[in-house]
Design a protein around this motif. Structure first.
Motif, PDB file in Angstrom:
ATOM      1  N   LEU A  25       0.827  -1.205   0.000  1.00  0.00           N
ATOM      2  CA  LEU A  25       0.000   0.000   0.000  1.00  0.00           C
ATOM      3  C   LEU A  25       0.863   1.257   0.000  1.00  0.00           C
ATOM      4  CD1 LEU A  25      -2.642  -1.191   2.618  1.00  0.00           C
ATOM      5  CD2 LEU A  25      -2.828  -1.261   0.133  1.00  0.00           C
ATOM      6  N   GLN A  26       2.000   1.208   0.686  1.00  0.00           N
ATOM      7  CA  GLN A  26       2.912   2.363   0.709  1.00  0.00           C
ATOM      8  C   GLN A  26       3.359   2.719  -0.697  1.00  0.00           C
ATOM      9  OE1 GLN A  26       6.249   1.726   3.352  1.00  0.00           O
ATOM     10  NE2 GLN A  26       4.903   1.064   5.010  1.00  0.00           N
ATOM     11  N   GLN A  27       3.646   1.709  -1.503  1.00  0.00           N
ATOM     12  CA  GLN A  27       4.077   1.961  -2.878  1.00  0.00           C
ATOM     13  C   GLN A  27       2.991   2.676  -3.667  1.00  0.00           C
ATOM     14  OE1 GLN A  27       5.254  -1.828  -4.454  1.00  0.00           O
ATOM     15  NE2 GLN A  27       7.169  -1.868  -3.311  1.00  0.00           N
ATOM     16  N   ALA A  28       1.745   2.314  -3.434  1.00  0.00           N
ATOM     17  CA  ALA A  28       0.637   2.908  -4.179  1.00  0.00           C
ATOM     18  C   ALA A  28       0.326   4.333  -3.740  1.00  0.00           C
ATOM     19  CB  ALA A  28      -0.607   2.034  -4.043  1.00  0.00           C
ATOM     20  N   VAL A  29       0.432   4.599  -2.443  1.00  0.00           N
ATOM     21  CA  VAL A  29       0.034   5.908  -1.916  1.00  0.00           C
ATOM     22  C   VAL A  29       1.231   6.843  -1.689  1.00  0.00           C
ATOM     23  CG1 VAL A  29      -0.001   5.454   0.572  1.00  0.00           C
ATOM     24  CG2 VAL A  29      -1.712   6.948  -0.402  1.00  0.00           C
ATOM     25  N   GLY A  30       2.433   6.272  -1.644  1.00  0.00           N
ATOM     26  CA  GLY A  30       3.624   7.082  -1.510  1.00  0.00           C
ATOM     27  C   GLY A  30       3.913   7.589  -0.114  1.00  0.00           C
ATOM     28  N   ARG A  31       3.370   6.935   0.883  1.00  0.00           N
ATOM     29  CA  ARG A  31       3.658   7.307   2.272  1.00  0.00           C
ATOM     30  C   ARG A  31       3.394   6.136   3.199  1.00  0.00           C
ATOM     31  NH1 ARG A  31      -1.041  11.765   3.003  1.00  0.00           N
ATOM     32  NH2 ARG A  31      -1.120  11.746   0.759  1.00  0.00           N
ATOM     33  N   VAL A  32       3.855   6.242   4.436  1.00  0.00           N
ATOM     34  CA  VAL A  32       3.718   5.171   5.420  1.00  0.00           C
ATOM     35  C   VAL A  32       2.402   5.274   6.178  1.00  0.00           C
ATOM     36  CG1 VAL A  32       4.748   4.146   7.497  1.00  0.00           C
ATOM     37  CG2 VAL A  32       6.212   4.983   5.672  1.00  0.00           C
ATOM     38  N   TYR A  33       1.928   6.489   6.421  1.00  0.00           N
ATOM     39  CA  TYR A  33       0.697   6.711   7.179  1.00  0.00           C
ATOM     40  C   TYR A  33      -0.292   7.526   6.364  1.00  0.00           C
ATOM     41  CZ  TYR A  33       3.051   5.265  11.485  1.00  0.00           C
ATOM     42  OH  TYR A  33       3.707   4.550  12.451  1.00  0.00           O
ATOM     43  N   VAL A  34      -1.574   7.233   6.549  1.00  0.00           N
ATOM     44  CA  VAL A  34      -2.648   8.089   6.057  1.00  0.00           C
ATOM     45  C   VAL A  34      -3.521   8.419   7.264  1.00  0.00           C
ATOM     46  CG1 VAL A  34      -2.602   7.160   3.713  1.00  0.00           C
ATOM     47  CG2 VAL A  34      -4.146   6.143   5.386  1.00  0.00           C
ATOM     48  N   ALA A  77     -13.481   3.629   4.068  1.00  0.00           N
ATOM     49  CA  ALA A  77     -13.082   5.028   4.242  1.00  0.00           C
ATOM     50  C   ALA A  77     -11.735   5.298   3.599  1.00  0.00           C
ATOM     51  CB  ALA A  77     -13.053   5.381   5.732  1.00  0.00           C
ATOM     52  N   VAL A  78     -10.803   4.363   3.730  1.00  0.00           N
ATOM     53  CA  VAL A  78      -9.490   4.516   3.091  1.00  0.00           C
ATOM     54  C   VAL A  78      -9.657   4.542   1.575  1.00  0.00           C
ATOM     55  CG1 VAL A  78      -7.262   3.386   2.664  1.00  0.00           C
ATOM     56  CG2 VAL A  78      -8.153   3.521   5.000  1.00  0.00           C
ATOM     57  N   ALA A  79     -10.467   3.637   1.043  1.00  0.00           N
ATOM     58  CA  ALA A  79     -10.683   3.573  -0.410  1.00  0.00           C
ATOM     59  C   ALA A  79     -11.331   4.844  -0.936  1.00  0.00           C
ATOM     60  CB  ALA A  79     -11.537   2.361  -0.761  1.00  0.00           C
ATOM     61  N   GLN A  80     -12.231   5.423  -0.151  1.00  0.00           N
ATOM     62  CA  GLN A  80     -12.884   6.662  -0.566  1.00  0.00           C
ATOM     63  C   GLN A  80     -11.901   7.814  -0.625  1.00  0.00           C
ATOM     64  OE1 GLN A  80     -16.225   7.308   2.051  1.00  0.00           O
ATOM     65  NE2 GLN A  80     -17.531   7.730   0.325  1.00  0.00           N
ATOM     66  N   GLN A  81     -11.074   7.927   0.402  1.00  0.00           N
ATOM     67  CA  GLN A  81     -10.147   9.050   0.478  1.00  0.00           C
ATOM     68  C   GLN A  81      -8.900   8.834  -0.388  1.00  0.00           C
ATOM     69  OE1 GLN A  81      -9.718  10.652   4.365  1.00  0.00           O
ATOM     70  NE2 GLN A  81      -7.929  11.850   3.837  1.00  0.00           N
ATOM     71  N   TYR A  82      -8.530   7.576  -0.587  1.00  0.00           N
ATOM     72  CA  TYR A  82      -7.336   7.237  -1.370  1.00  0.00           C
ATOM     73  C   TYR A  82      -7.725   6.196  -2.421  1.00  0.00           C
ATOM     74  CZ  TYR A  82      -5.104   9.557   2.546  1.00  0.00           C
ATOM     75  OH  TYR A  82      -4.753  10.478   3.499  1.00  0.00           O
ATOM     76  N   PRO A  83      -8.381   6.623  -3.500  1.00  0.00           N
ATOM     77  CA  PRO A  83      -8.882   5.680  -4.515  1.00  0.00           C
ATOM     78  C   PRO A  83      -7.801   4.778  -5.103  1.00  0.00           C
ATOM     79  CG  PRO A  83      -9.663   7.913  -4.968  1.00  0.00           C
ATOM     80  CD  PRO A  83      -8.697   8.003  -3.830  1.00  0.00           C
ATOM     81  N   GLU A  84      -6.560   5.241  -5.106  1.00  0.00           N
ATOM     82  CA  GLU A  84      -5.479   4.428  -5.658  1.00  0.00           C
ATOM     83  C   GLU A  84      -5.239   3.161  -4.846  1.00  0.00           C
ATOM     84  OE1 GLU A  84      -3.444   7.807  -3.275  1.00  0.00           O
ATOM     85  OE2 GLU A  84      -5.311   7.450  -4.322  1.00  0.00           O
ATOM     86  N   LEU A  85      -5.782   3.107  -3.629  1.00  0.00           N
ATOM     87  CA  LEU A  85      -5.630   1.927  -2.775  1.00  0.00           C
ATOM     88  C   LEU A  85      -6.820   0.968  -2.860  1.00  0.00           C
ATOM     89  CD1 LEU A  85      -4.195   3.517   0.489  1.00  0.00           C
ATOM     90  CD2 LEU A  85      -2.958   2.433  -1.379  1.00  0.00           C
ATOM     91  N   ALA A  86      -7.903   1.383  -3.457  1.00  0.00           N
ATOM     92  CA  ALA A  86      -9.160   0.623  -3.426  1.00  0.00           C
ATOM     93  C   ALA A  86      -8.997  -0.838  -3.823  1.00  0.00           C
ATOM     94  CB  ALA A  86     -10.212   1.309  -4.295  1.00  0.00           C
ATOM     95  N   LEU A  87      -8.309  -1.105  -4.906  1.00  0.00           N
ATOM     96  CA  LEU A  87      -8.180  -2.482  -5.382  1.00  0.00           C
ATOM     97  C   LEU A  87      -7.227  -3.322  -4.534  1.00  0.00           C
ATOM     98  CD1 LEU A  87      -8.115  -1.892  -9.233  1.00  0.00           C
ATOM     99  CD2 LEU A  87     -10.025  -2.677  -7.820  1.00  0.00           C
TER     100      LEU A  87
END
Length: 82
Positions: free
Chosen positions: A13-22, A38-48
């Motif tokens: 997930l870090q690779q997809a979002v570019g950080r360690v924490y959200v 909630a994570v998928a809504q705020q960070y769509p790149e992580l949804a899948l």
């Protein structure tokens, strides 16, 4: 009243979002499924990538019907090894 939850994301997930924490602002009474949503809504790149993740708090995996009461949790993919 909203609850702030800091979510540590695992390596994939870090690779997809570019950080360690959200950080999320969520309603109290959130379950692990709701947290993933909630994570998928705020960070769509992580949804899948969230389907197989485990929500870990205070060193243990939360059950799907448990309420997230901690201010910090982790979203991790299960691993196997020997």
């Amino acid at each position: 009243m909203l609850q702030t939850v800091r979510v540590r994301v695992g390596p994939t997930l870090q690779q997809a979002v570019g950080r360690v924490y959200v950080t999320l602002e969520v309603s109290p009474g959130l379950t692990p499924k709701g947290l993933r949503s909630a994570v998928a809504q705020q960070y769509p790149e992580l949804a899948l990538l969230l389907g197989s993740t485990l929500v870990v708090a205070e060193g243990r995996v939360l059950g799907e019907t448990e309420v997230v009461t901690q201010d910090e949790v982790a979203l991790l993919h299960p691993v196997a090894g020997g």
